[in-house]
Design a protein around this motif. Structure first.
Motif, PDB file in Angstrom:
ATOM      1  N   LEU A   1       0.842  -1.196   0.000  1.00  0.00           N
ATOM      2  CA  LEU A   1       0.000   0.000   0.000  1.00  0.00           C
ATOM      3  C   LEU A   1       0.874   1.241   0.000  1.00  0.00           C
ATOM      4  N   SER A   2       0.414   2.270  -0.712  1.00  0.00           N
ATOM      5  CA  SER A   2       1.123   3.543  -0.723  1.00  0.00           C
ATOM      6  C   SER A   2       0.851   4.299   0.570  1.00  0.00           C
ATOM      7  N   VAL A   3       1.803   5.124   0.963  1.00  0.00           N
ATOM      8  CA  VAL A   3       1.656   5.955   2.159  1.00  0.00           C
ATOM      9  C   VAL A   3       1.295   7.368   1.717  1.00  0.00           C
ATOM     10  N   TYR A   4       0.213   7.914   2.291  1.00  0.00           N
ATOM     11  CA  TYR A   4      -0.253   9.256   1.923  1.00  0.00           C
ATOM     12  C   TYR A   4       0.025  10.239   3.055  1.00  0.00           C
ATOM     13  N   ASN A   5       0.153  11.506   2.687  1.00  0.00           N
ATOM     14  CA  ASN A   5       0.343  12.538   3.699  1.00  0.00           C
ATOM     15  C   ASN A   5      -0.991  13.202   4.027  1.00  0.00           C
ATOM     16  N   VAL A   6      -0.947  14.236   4.856  1.00  0.00           N
ATOM     17  CA  VAL A   6      -2.174  14.905   5.305  1.00  0.00           C
ATOM     18  C   VAL A   6      -2.926  15.533   4.134  1.00  0.00           C
ATOM     19  N   LYS A   7      -2.214  15.920   3.104  1.00  0.00           N
ATOM     20  CA  LYS A   7      -2.844  16.555   1.941  1.00  0.00           C
ATOM     21  C   LYS A   7      -3.378  15.534   0.938  1.00  0.00           C
ATOM     22  N   GLY A   8      -3.272  14.265   1.287  1.00  0.00           N
ATOM     23  CA  GLY A   8      -3.786  13.225   0.399  1.00  0.00           C
ATOM     24  C   GLY A   8      -2.856  12.905  -0.755  1.00  0.00           C
ATOM     25  N   GLN A   9      -1.621  13.339  -0.654  1.00  0.00           N
ATOM     26  CA  GLN A   9      -0.654  13.105  -1.725  1.00  0.00           C
ATOM     27  C   GLN A   9       0.168  11.849  -1.439  1.00  0.00           C
ATOM     28  N   ASP A  10       0.486  11.127  -2.493  1.00  0.00           N
ATOM     29  CA  ASP A  10       1.305   9.925  -2.375  1.00  0.00           C
ATOM     30  C   ASP A  10       2.739  10.330  -2.061  1.00  0.00           C
ATOM     31  N   THR A  11       3.266   9.823  -0.957  1.00  0.00           N
ATOM     32  CA  THR A  11       4.623  10.193  -0.545  1.00  0.00           C
ATOM     33  C   THR A  11       5.688   9.442  -1.337  1.00  0.00           C
ATOM     34  N   GLY A  12       5.286   8.450  -2.093  1.00  0.00           N
ATOM     35  CA  GLY A  12       6.253   7.641  -2.833  1.00  0.00           C
ATOM     36  C   GLY A  12       6.741   6.438  -2.049  1.00  0.00           C
ATOM     37  N   ARG A  13       6.451   6.416  -0.756  1.00  0.00           N
ATOM     38  CA  ARG A  13       6.829   5.270   0.071  1.00  0.00           C
ATOM     39  C   ARG A  13       5.721   4.223   0.041  1.00  0.00           C
ATOM     40  N   LYS A  14       6.099   2.988   0.268  1.00  0.00           N
ATOM     41  CA  LYS A  14       5.129   1.899   0.306  1.00  0.00           C
ATOM     42  C   LYS A  14       5.366   1.037   1.539  1.00  0.00           C
ATOM     43  N   VAL A  15       4.290   0.460   2.019  1.00  0.00           N
ATOM     44  CA  VAL A  15       4.383  -0.483   3.143  1.00  0.00           C
ATOM     45  C   VAL A  15       3.789  -1.813   2.698  1.00  0.00           C
ATOM     46  N   THR A  16       4.348  -2.888   3.219  1.00  0.00           N
ATOM     47  CA  THR A  16       3.859  -4.223   2.888  1.00  0.00           C
ATOM     48  C   THR A  16       3.067  -4.769   4.058  1.00  0.00           C
ATOM     49  N   LEU A  17       1.809  -5.109   3.822  1.00  0.00           N
ATOM     50  CA  LEU A  17       0.966  -5.660   4.875  1.00  0.00           C
ATOM     51  C   LEU A  17       1.326  -7.118   5.128  1.00  0.00           C
ATOM     52  N   ASN A  18       1.385  -7.473   6.380  1.00  0.00           N
ATOM     53  CA  ASN A  18       1.722  -8.836   6.787  1.00  0.00           C
ATOM     54  C   ASN A  18       0.586  -9.786   6.402  1.00  0.00           C
ATOM     55  N   ASP A  19       0.891 -10.778   5.572  1.00  0.00           N
ATOM     56  CA  ASP A  19      -0.144 -11.708   5.106  1.00  0.00           C
ATOM     57  C   ASP A  19      -0.729 -12.546   6.231  1.00  0.00           C
ATOM     58  N   SER A  20       0.019 -12.746   7.303  1.00  0.00           N
ATOM     59  CA  SER A  20      -0.503 -13.541   8.420  1.00  0.00           C
ATOM     60  C   SER A  20      -1.527 -12.766   9.237  1.00  0.00           C
ATOM     61  N   ILE A  21      -1.653 -11.460   8.951  1.00  0.00           N
ATOM     62  CA  ILE A  21      -2.620 -10.614   9.649  1.00  0.00           C
ATOM     63  C   ILE A  21      -3.688 -10.083   8.704  1.00  0.00           C
ATOM     64  N   PHE A  22      -3.245  -9.617   7.536  1.00  0.00           N
ATOM     65  CA  PHE A  22      -4.165  -8.979   6.586  1.00  0.00           C
ATOM     66  C   PHE A  22      -4.528  -9.878   5.410  1.00  0.00           C
ATOM     67  N   GLY A  23      -4.023 -11.101   5.399  1.00  0.00           N
ATOM     68  CA  GLY A  23      -4.282 -11.962   4.249  1.00  0.00           C
ATOM     69  C   GLY A  23      -4.752 -13.354   4.593  1.00  0.00           C
ATOM     70  N   ILE A  24      -5.336 -13.525   5.772  1.00  0.00           N
ATOM     71  CA  ILE A  24      -5.805 -14.854   6.159  1.00  0.00           C
ATOM     72  C   ILE A  24      -7.208 -15.110   5.594  1.00  0.00           C
ATOM     73  N   GLU A  25      -7.636 -16.355   5.686  1.00  0.00           N
ATOM     74  CA  GLU A  25      -9.016 -16.691   5.315  1.00  0.00           C
ATOM     75  C   GLU A  25      -9.908 -16.326   6.507  1.00  0.00           C
ATOM     76  N   PRO A  26     -10.790 -15.339   6.358  1.00  0.00           N
ATOM     77  CA  PRO A  26     -11.592 -14.877   7.496  1.00  0.00           C
ATOM     78  C   PRO A  26     -12.473 -15.971   8.080  1.00  0.00           C
ATOM     79  N   ASN A  27     -12.579 -15.970   9.385  1.00  0.00           N
ATOM     80  CA  ASN A  27     -13.429 -16.913  10.103  1.00  0.00           C
ATOM     81  C   ASN A  27     -14.687 -16.162  10.558  1.00  0.00           C
ATOM     82  N   ASP A  28     -15.802 -16.414   9.885  1.00  0.00           N
ATOM     83  CA  ASP A  28     -17.023 -15.658  10.165  1.00  0.00           C
ATOM     84  C   ASP A  28     -17.588 -15.945  11.552  1.00  0.00           C
ATOM     85  N   HIS A  29     -17.393 -17.159  12.054  1.00  0.00           N
ATOM     86  CA  HIS A  29     -17.967 -17.483  13.366  1.00  0.00           C
ATOM     87  C   HIS A  29     -17.282 -16.710  14.491  1.00  0.00           C
ATOM     88  N   VAL A  30     -15.974 -16.604  14.441  1.00  0.00           N
ATOM     89  CA  VAL A  30     -15.295 -15.845  15.501  1.00  0.00           C
ATOM     90  C   VAL A  30     -15.602 -14.350  15.367  1.00  0.00           C
TER      91      VAL A  30
END
Length: 209
Positions: A3-32
């Motif tokens: 994901l790109s990192v934005y500043n307060v003015k909504g502009q792309d700073t050119g930096r990127k962050v990588t989301l951890n797949d073990s947190i943001f990419g799992i198969e969601p468990n609807d019951h929990v």
């Protein structure tokens, strides 16, 4: 996912962050997710509801009529539940609705909620922000720059910031919290999740396996 990192003015700073797949990419468990949301809503209930039973209603305890021969059902005093103004049968009493969930269940629920948001592209990473003074128009400009002013959003900060929190206080669709306050219900209830870089690092540290 990057994901790109934005500043307060909504502009792309050119930096990127990588989301951890073990947190943001799992198969969601609807019951929990259901259990975590149910627990949050149950814990919000005051449980102070109360109705009076026949022994608590103010009124005479004299028997209204003879036991037999009246041509109708037998009844006792004026506090009888079958009469208008009488007590209530099996009415609500004060109780505690809260219940506990295991830490692993709640952690899995937050991961599932975050994974849903990631799949929906509803996560925006921003720089650590600060305002010189608490002004609503500053926060309005901030969400407008990110093009999320028409959506219910939650901004997650790495540490408390009074100016930012007060700036969003009067906005119906905006909420500002710190990382420990982010729970499953707040993630799912928001249409857009705004994470500062510091909050993202804290979140990944907290939810890592």
């Amino acid at each position: 996912m990057e994901l790109s990192v934005y500043n307060v003015k909504g502009q792309d700073t050119g930096r990127k962050v990588t989301l951890n797949d073990s947190i943001f990419g799992i198969e969601p468990n609807d019951h929990v997710l259901y259990l975590a949301v149910k627990q949050y809503l149950a814990n919000q209930r005051q449980g102070t509801h109360k109705s009076k039973e026949r022994s608590e209603v103010s009124g005479s305890t004299k028997k209204l009529g003879r036991q037999k021969g009246g041509g109708g059902a037998r009844r006792g005093d004026i506090n009888s539940p079958v009469l208008v103004g009488g007590g209530r049968v099996f009415g609500p009493k004060p109780r505690d609705y809260s219940f506990k969930l295991n830490k692993k269940v709640k952690r899995l629920a937050r991961k599932s909620a975050l994974s849903y948001k990631a799949k929906e592209n509803a996560i925006i990473v921003v720089e650590n922000i600060n305002f010189d003074a608490p002004k609503t128009k500053n926060y309005v400009a901030f969400v407008e720059n990110l093009k999320v002013s028409d959506k219910k959003s939650v901004l997650v900060l790495s540490e408390p910031n009074k100016n930012v929190t007060l700036s969003a206080q009067n906005l119906q669709k905006a909420q500002v919290i710190v990382t420990p306050e982010l729970n499953t219900y707040k993630i799912l209830n928001a249409k857009c999740l705004l994470l500062t870089e510091g909050a993202l690092a804290q979140l990944e540290e907290t939810l890592k396996d």
